[in-house]
Design a protein around this motif. Structure first.
Motif, PDB file in Angstrom:
ATOM      1  N   GLU A 150      -5.161  -1.511  -1.977  1.00 32.45           N
ATOM      2  CA  GLU A 150      -3.939  -0.716  -1.802  1.00 32.45           C
ATOM      3  C   GLU A 150      -3.239  -1.141  -0.525  1.00 32.45           C
ATOM      4  O   GLU A 150      -3.890  -1.512   0.456  1.00 32.45           O
ATOM      5  CB  GLU A 150      -4.279   0.770  -1.680  1.00 32.45           C
ATOM      6  N   LEU A 151      -1.927  -1.088  -0.563  1.00 30.30           N
ATOM      7  CA  LEU A 151      -1.161  -1.358   0.662  1.00 30.30           C
ATOM      8  C   LEU A 151      -1.310  -0.154   1.593  1.00 30.30           C
ATOM      9  O   LEU A 151      -1.514   0.971   1.125  1.00 30.30           O
ATOM     10  CB  LEU A 151       0.312  -1.589   0.310  1.00 30.30           C
ATOM     11  N   SER A 152      -1.181  -0.388   2.884  1.00 26.79           N
ATOM     12  CA  SER A 152      -1.449   0.690   3.842  1.00 26.79           C
ATOM     13  C   SER A 152      -0.476   1.853   3.639  1.00 26.79           C
ATOM     14  O   SER A 152       0.722   1.637   3.431  1.00 26.79           O
ATOM     15  CB  SER A 152      -1.331   0.156   5.263  1.00 26.79           C
ATOM     16  N   PRO A 153      -1.003   3.085   3.695  1.00 26.87           N
ATOM     17  CA  PRO A 153      -0.118   4.252   3.520  1.00 26.87           C
ATOM     18  C   PRO A 153       0.968   4.311   4.593  1.00 26.87           C
ATOM     19  O   PRO A 153       2.031   4.878   4.366  1.00 26.87           O
ATOM     20  CB  PRO A 153      -1.061   5.453   3.643  1.00 26.87           C
ATOM     21  N   GLU A 154       0.706   3.717   5.770  1.00 27.56           N
ATOM     22  CA  GLU A 154       1.709   3.744   6.852  1.00 27.56           C
ATOM     23  C   GLU A 154       2.988   3.018   6.444  1.00 27.56           C
ATOM     24  O   GLU A 154       4.071   3.313   6.928  1.00 27.56           O
ATOM     25  CB  GLU A 154       1.163   3.089   8.136  1.00 27.56           C
ATOM     26  N   SER A 155       2.823   2.021   5.530  1.00 32.60           N
ATOM     27  CA  SER A 155       3.995   1.228   5.153  1.00 32.60           C
ATOM     28  C   SER A 155       4.678   1.790   3.904  1.00 32.60           C
ATOM     29  O   SER A 155       5.494   1.116   3.280  1.00 32.60           O
ATOM     30  CB  SER A 155       3.584  -0.225   4.896  1.00 32.60           C
ATOM     31  N   GLU A 156       4.358   3.042   3.574  1.00 35.34           N
ATOM     32  CA  GLU A 156       4.844   3.619   2.319  1.00 35.34           C
ATOM     33  C   GLU A 156       6.376   3.596   2.198  1.00 35.34           C
ATOM     34  O   GLU A 156       6.922   3.488   1.109  1.00 35.34           O
ATOM     35  CB  GLU A 156       4.347   5.063   2.218  1.00 35.34           C
ATOM     36  N   LEU A 157       7.039   3.718   3.322  1.00 35.12           N
ATOM     37  CA  LEU A 157       8.502   3.760   3.291  1.00 35.12           C
ATOM     38  C   LEU A 157       9.103   2.497   2.667  1.00 35.12           C
ATOM     39  O   LEU A 157      10.210   2.517   2.144  1.00 35.12           O
ATOM     40  CB  LEU A 157       9.030   3.952   4.723  1.00 35.12           C
ATOM     41  N   VAL A 158       8.368   1.383   2.733  1.00 39.96           N
ATOM     42  CA  VAL A 158       8.890   0.154   2.122  1.00 39.96           C
ATOM     43  C   VAL A 158       8.055  -0.303   0.928  1.00 39.96           C
ATOM     44  O   VAL A 158       8.472  -1.198   0.187  1.00 39.96           O
ATOM     45  CB  VAL A 158       8.972  -1.015   3.140  1.00 39.96           C
ATOM     46  N   SER A 159       6.869   0.322   0.755  1.00 46.88           N
ATOM     47  CA  SER A 159       5.969  -0.237  -0.259  1.00 46.88           C
ATOM     48  C   SER A 159       5.439   0.787  -1.256  1.00 46.88           C
ATOM     49  O   SER A 159       4.520   0.488  -2.007  1.00 46.88           O
ATOM     50  CB  SER A 159       4.783  -0.910   0.445  1.00 46.88           C
ATOM     51  N   ALA A 160       6.029   1.992  -1.289  1.00 49.29           N
ATOM     52  CA  ALA A 160       5.481   3.059  -2.148  1.00 49.29           C
ATOM     53  C   ALA A 160       5.352   2.610  -3.602  1.00 49.29           C
ATOM     54  O   ALA A 160       4.378   2.919  -4.283  1.00 49.29           O
ATOM     55  CB  ALA A 160       6.361   4.294  -2.054  1.00 49.29           C
ATOM     56  N   ASP A 161       6.344   1.877  -4.108  1.00 47.84           N
ATOM     57  CA  ASP A 161       6.368   1.542  -5.539  1.00 47.84           C
ATOM     58  C   ASP A 161       6.000   0.079  -5.802  1.00 47.84           C
ATOM     59  O   ASP A 161       6.222  -0.425  -6.894  1.00 47.84           O
ATOM     60  CB  ASP A 161       7.764   1.831  -6.114  1.00 47.84           C
ATOM     61  N   VAL A 211       5.060  -1.447   9.932  1.00 47.29           N
ATOM     62  CA  VAL A 211       5.876  -1.448   8.706  1.00 47.29           C
ATOM     63  C   VAL A 211       6.784  -2.680   8.707  1.00 47.29           C
ATOM     64  O   VAL A 211       6.940  -3.361   7.681  1.00 47.29           O
ATOM     65  CB  VAL A 211       6.720  -0.151   8.590  1.00 47.29           C
ATOM     66  N   ALA A 212       7.362  -2.962   9.890  1.00 50.07           N
ATOM     67  CA  ALA A 212       8.230  -4.147  10.000  1.00 50.07           C
ATOM     68  C   ALA A 212       7.435  -5.414   9.696  1.00 50.07           C
ATOM     69  O   ALA A 212       7.965  -6.372   9.105  1.00 50.07           O
ATOM     70  CB  ALA A 212       8.860  -4.212  11.384  1.00 50.07           C
ATOM     71  N   ALA A 213       6.141  -5.415  10.077  1.00 54.46           N
ATOM     72  CA  ALA A 213       5.299  -6.588   9.805  1.00 54.46           C
ATOM     73  C   ALA A 213       5.084  -6.747   8.291  1.00 54.46           C
ATOM     74  O   ALA A 213       5.077  -7.870   7.779  1.00 54.46           O
ATOM     75  CB  ALA A 213       3.961  -6.442  10.524  1.00 54.46           C
ATOM     76  N   VAL A 214       4.911  -5.613   7.595  1.00 57.91           N
ATOM     77  CA  VAL A 214       4.770  -5.674   6.126  1.00 57.91           C
ATOM     78  C   VAL A 214       6.056  -6.228   5.509  1.00 57.91           C
ATOM     79  O   VAL A 214       6.030  -7.064   4.596  1.00 57.91           O
ATOM     80  CB  VAL A 214       4.445  -4.265   5.546  1.00 57.91           C
ATOM     81  N   VAL A 215       7.200  -5.765   6.054  1.00 58.93           N
ATOM     82  CA  VAL A 215       8.505  -6.254   5.568  1.00 58.93           C
ATOM     83  C   VAL A 215       8.590  -7.764   5.764  1.00 58.93           C
ATOM     84  O   VAL A 215       9.007  -8.513   4.860  1.00 58.93           O
ATOM     85  CB  VAL A 215       9.664  -5.538   6.310  1.00 58.93           C
ATOM     86  N   ALA A 216       8.149  -8.229   6.951  1.00 53.88           N
ATOM     87  CA  ALA A 216       8.224  -9.664   7.240  1.00 53.88           C
ATOM     88  C   ALA A 216       7.265 -10.450   6.345  1.00 53.88           C
ATOM     89  O   ALA A 216       7.630 -11.494   5.798  1.00 53.88           O
ATOM     90  CB  ALA A 216       7.887  -9.900   8.712  1.00 53.88           C
ATOM     91  N   GLU A 259      15.760   4.142  11.871  1.00 61.38           N
ATOM     92  CA  GLU A 259      14.455   3.697  11.388  1.00 61.38           C
ATOM     93  C   GLU A 259      14.627   2.502  10.439  1.00 61.38           C
ATOM     94  O   GLU A 259      13.871   1.529  10.522  1.00 61.38           O
ATOM     95  CB  GLU A 259      13.773   4.862  10.663  1.00 61.38           C
ATOM     96  N   ALA A 260      15.637   2.579   9.571  1.00 56.26           N
ATOM     97  CA  ALA A 260      15.889   1.466   8.642  1.00 56.26           C
ATOM     98  C   ALA A 260      16.189   0.193   9.429  1.00 56.26           C
ATOM     99  O   ALA A 260      15.696  -0.889   9.102  1.00 56.26           O
ATOM    100  CB  ALA A 260      17.046   1.817   7.715  1.00 56.26           C
ATOM    101  N   ALA A 261      16.997   0.329  10.491  1.00 50.25           N
ATOM    102  CA  ALA A 261      17.357  -0.853  11.288  1.00 50.25           C
ATOM    103  C   ALA A 261      16.112  -1.463  11.942  1.00 50.25           C
ATOM    104  O   ALA A 261      15.959  -2.692  11.983  1.00 50.25           O
ATOM    105  CB  ALA A 261      18.380  -0.456  12.349  1.00 50.25           C
ATOM    106  N   LEU A 262      15.217  -0.602  12.443  1.00 49.59           N
ATOM    107  CA  LEU A 262      13.999  -1.111  13.095  1.00 49.59           C
ATOM    108  C   LEU A 262      13.058  -1.775  12.092  1.00 49.59           C
ATOM    109  O   LEU A 262      12.468  -2.816  12.363  1.00 49.59           O
ATOM    110  CB  LEU A 262      13.253   0.058  13.753  1.00 49.59           C
ATOM    111  N   ILE A 263      12.941  -1.132  10.923  1.00 46.16           N
ATOM    112  CA  ILE A 263      12.005  -1.651   9.917  1.00 46.16           C
ATOM    113  C   ILE A 263      12.515  -2.959   9.315  1.00 46.16           C
ATOM    114  O   ILE A 263      11.739  -3.878   9.046  1.00 46.16           O
ATOM    115  CB  ILE A 263      11.783  -0.577   8.822  1.00 46.16           C
ATOM    116  N   LEU A 264      13.831  -3.030   9.121  1.00 49.16           N
ATOM    117  CA  LEU A 264      14.384  -4.220   8.448  1.00 49.16           C
ATOM    118  C   LEU A 264      14.755  -5.336   9.426  1.00 49.16           C
ATOM    119  O   LEU A 264      15.385  -6.313   9.039  1.00 49.16           O
ATOM    120  CB  LEU A 264      15.604  -3.828   7.609  1.00 49.16           C
ATOM    121  N   LYS A 265      14.351  -5.186  10.687  1.00 52.25           N
ATOM    122  CA  LYS A 265      14.742  -6.219  11.657  1.00 52.25           C
ATOM    123  C   LYS A 265      14.070  -7.566  11.351  1.00 52.25           C
ATOM    124  O   LYS A 265      14.573  -8.608  11.763  1.00 52.25           O
ATOM    125  CB  LYS A 265      14.452  -5.776  13.085  1.00 52.25           C
ATOM    126  N   ASP A 266      12.942  -7.526  10.617  1.00 50.36           N
ATOM    127  CA  ASP A 266      12.277  -8.779  10.250  1.00 50.36           C
ATOM    128  C   ASP A 266      12.432  -9.100   8.761  1.00 50.36           C
ATOM    129  O   ASP A 266      11.637  -9.864   8.204  1.00 50.36           O
ATOM    130  CB  ASP A 266      10.788  -8.706  10.615  1.00 50.36           C
TER     131      ASP A 266
END
Lengths: 118, 378
Positions: B161-172, A55-60, B53-60
């Motif tokens: 489609e974007l991967s369902p795993e990344s839904e937390l940042v890409s749902a919309d 997910v972090a990679a998608v964010v990046a 989780e937000a901190a880990l996901i937004l680290k990049d």
């Protein structure tokens, strides 16, 4: 007749655990389950790390800034990018009228940082 | 030592018999106690886990995002601003980002339309997030029709489609080509939504942000740390408010516990009177009361804690979802990673067990100093 009422001594000890023993066993199970909860959390975290990394990679890759948790309005979809000075909306500091919004503001430190930068 | 253990086990036996004699009363206390721990525990586990989780996901996430402000609201930023920013010493790259919102009247949802700077879809093709795909029941090859700024409908074919795993940042999210984006919104050439800046030395991020603000006074730089802290504050205050609301329940529970502990029935008083008359000491009666509190607290706290863990991490906090969703039509489906630690459990303990103990300690002591003579005479 009377002999039926007299309990026969069979020579075997009757097992009737004390209530305290049962309580201590239950307490032990409780402690064990709480321990298992922590163990499960630890293993699940390890197992989830690759997925979180993906997910972090998608964010990046897409240069995203926010979680897609609250999609009802633009300032809840991207709270970190919301406007600074618009009244009643558009910023975490502002008052909110959507259910996603809340009553209190963010910590003072966050406001100071915004003030200094903006 | 063996004698001490045996004595305490006997007191424990007696306490359990006494608790079981008043099953209904004690079971209701256990149920309320467990429910209070469960609600507070669920709120704490959920907010803490989401923060981590937000901190880990937004680290990049982008190190700095530069917006242009006009009249207090953000406005498209001229592309030449990125040239000026790139000229600042320490800036590694500065590039424009194109993104915006589209309200879909078909399902009443807001989409985030975006142009990726690398690997953008070909013209008239879009890549959609899992939330969009689920809500519109659309997949590869389906056609989306968006009404443009000029009133004309534009058709886009779903290319993936974007991967369902990344839904937390890409749902919309809906990714599209730059020309399509500009054509749909009438976005002027030479302007972008904002500018993404990367910095050579991470320690210099704040300095660069300050330099950007000085060089371009109509801009607002947002650093990555602020993005993460925004989520910290969102979940902190949301969790805080839930805890404040639950304080009412906690207070009601404390009153309930106080009432239960202080309102000794005539039977209970007689029981204590008889115990003291046959030689029990005040300390023994206090021990019985202490064991009572300990047993109720231990089992309720463990049950509530485990139930809260299951609720949040196995069932994705389904009881809280309506509150979290708000008015959102698109909501990501995700499983929360269990970020829990002893500190959270300790806080929960102090919020529940300590008030209960404080509420019951004085009534227990009062019960223990009952005069056996007066109780048995009454």
């Amino acid at each position: 007749m009377i002999s039926e009422l007299i309990r026969k001594n069979t020579g075997q000890a009757r097992f009737s655990p004390r209530k305290s023993s049962l309580a201590l066993i239950l307490a032990g199970i409780g402690v064990l389950l709480v321990g298992l909860m922590f163990a499960h959390a630890r293993f699940q975290r390890q197992a989830d790390l690759p997925a979180l990394g993906a997910v972090a990679a998608v964010v990046a890759r897409l240069e995203l800034t926010d979680l897609a948790l609250f999609t009802e309005a633009r300032y809840t979809r991207h709270p970190s990018q919301a406007d600074l000075h618009s009244a009643f909306q558009d910023h975490p500091v502002a008052l909110e009228h959507f259910p996603t919004g809340s009553i209190a503001g963010p910590p003072a430190g966050l406001r100071r940082r915004h003030d200094r930068l903006d | 030592m063996t004698g001490w253990i045996e004595k305490n086990r006997s007191i424990l036996d007696f306490t359990l018999s006494s608790l079981l004699r008043r099953k209904g009363k004690n079971l209701s206390l256990f149920a309320v106690y467990t429910l209070v721990v469960f609600m507070l525990g669920s709120a704490m586990f959920l907010t803490q886990a989401m923060k981590r989780e937000a901190a880990l996901i937004l680290k990049d996430a982008p190190e700095i995002v530069v917006q242009r402000l006009l009249g207090g609201r953000y406005d498209p930023i001229p592309l030449e601003y990125s040239e000026k920013i790139r000229a600042i010493r320490g800036v590694s790259t500065a590039g424009p980002r194109l993104w915006g919102y589209y309200y879909d009247p078909v399902i009443g949802a807001n989409y985030t339309l975006m142009v990726p700077r690398t690997d953008a879809p070909p013209p008239e093709k879009i890549i959609i997030g899992s939330g969009v795909s689920r809500s519109r029941k659309a997949g590869q090859g389906d056609i989306f029709s968006f009404r443009g700024y000029d009133g004309d409908n534009r058709n886009f074919t779903v290319a993936g489609e974007l991967s369902p795993e990344s839904e937390l940042v890409s749902a919309d999210l809906i990714l599209m080509a730059e020309a399509d984006f500009r054509g749909l919104f009438g976005f002027p050439a030479g302007q972008a939504t904002d500018i993404v800046v990367s910095v050579r030395n991470p320690k210099e991020v704040l300095t660069i942000a300050r330099k950007v603000a000085e060089l371009l006074p109509d801009t607002r730089p947002i650093v990555r740390d602020e993005m993460v802290r925004t989520y910290d504050s969102v979940f902190d205050w949301r969790g805080g408010i839930v805890v404040v609301l639950l304080m009412m329940a906690l207070l009601a529970f404390v009153i309930f516990a106080w009432e239960k502990a202080s309102g000794l029935s005539a039977d209970e008083k007689r029981e204590i009177g008889i115990l003291k008359a046959i030689g029990w000491e005040t300390s023994d009666v206090i021990a019985v009361k202490a064991y009572e509190g300990l047993l109720v607290s231990f089992f309720s706290f463990s049950a509530g804690l485990l139930a809260a863990y299951g609720h949040v991490f196995f069932f994705s906090a389904f009881l809280f979802v309506p509150a979290l969703k708000g008015w959102s039509v698109l909501y990501p489906e995700y499983r929360i990673t269990p970020f829990i630690d002893l500190y959270q459990v300790a806080v929960l303990f102090f919020l529940t067990v300590v008030p209960y103990t404080v509420a019951t300690i004085i009534p227990s002591w009062r019960a223990a100093i009952i005069d056996p003579d007066s109780v048995m005479r009454s």
